[in-house]
Design a protein around this motif. Sequence first.
Motif: not given
Length: 366
Positions: A154-168
Amino acid sequence: MDNNIYWLWFTNIKGLGYRRRRFLLETFLSPEAIFLLEDRVLLDFLESNRMGAAGLEEELKRSKQNLAAVERYHGGLLEQGIRTLSLEDPEYPRELREIHAPPHVLYLRGTWPKADLRVGIVGSRRSTQYGRQTARILGKELAKRGVCVVSGMAVGIDGEAHWGALEGGGETVAVLGSGVLECYPPSNRNLMERIIGQGAVLSEEPVHAKPVPGLFPKRNRIISGLCRGLVVVEAAHKSGSLITAHDALEQGRDVFAVPGRWNDAQSEGANRLIQAGAKMVLGVEDILEELGIGAGKQGENSEKIEKTLDEREKMVYSCMSLEPIFLDRILSITGLQIGDLMLCLMQLELKALVEALPNRYYVRCP
């Protein structure tokens, strides 16, 4: 015939809901065995056990006659890069199989993660910058530790958590409240493609199912069921994230929550979770420790950053956090002249340590 064909046939019989499917599987053990039963025997069995069979006779007959169409449908899924995982499949996630109502079939795009440990991160769609940055940092740090991050895209927290994992550089799984060929919200199309390339997108719904409200509470049990622990980052008092947290508790999962301001409506749900006994998260170390993972040298990055700064830059940087701070407040804390402060902030921006926001606000970069 491939068992997946029978599972697809079984889970797509119109009018045969989850409760009746589960009852039939507990009795006859497999969709293939159910398919081989005479229709009358199956209908009488349901009626005799007060499970109801009204309207099923014609649908059973029609669906059995169209088994070849189901086989073609399965072939079409494979051509589109979509796999099906049934309860019988060895690759079906063990943790999910053990919950009260596991999905009978999962549709999956991408590659199922190799990481044995999965942690869910969920939260508000109407998130603050503080919440979004926190979710991104937690996703990134968990991924760097080899933990697979699970969320709902989802937009917001969910999406940011996914992006963080991808960046990591780690793996991440998105559990959808729609079919896997439907991107919701549409603005997350790029994120969805990135997740498929570095993890998996999955759903229990047919691949073209639209994202209707009733599907999201259903999918929440899958997010928590896949994970050892669930982290709530910003959730209002009546948030869907709290439904996921409730599911996690019922499934015996560890529940974590990131605290927020006491008078912030977006943090009320998370704060109340902590009040009720959820583990408070003040950093990724709290999650790693509770799950029995060595936290390692988490302070190394901070120490490296400090060595690159002069004394004034250190003073300014120490004022910053993931929550935006007004320029005048930094002036008041540091006592610097405006010219000296602006020079320090510019240097910190060039080092990608601080970000300038509209209306003279600044925030520490994750």
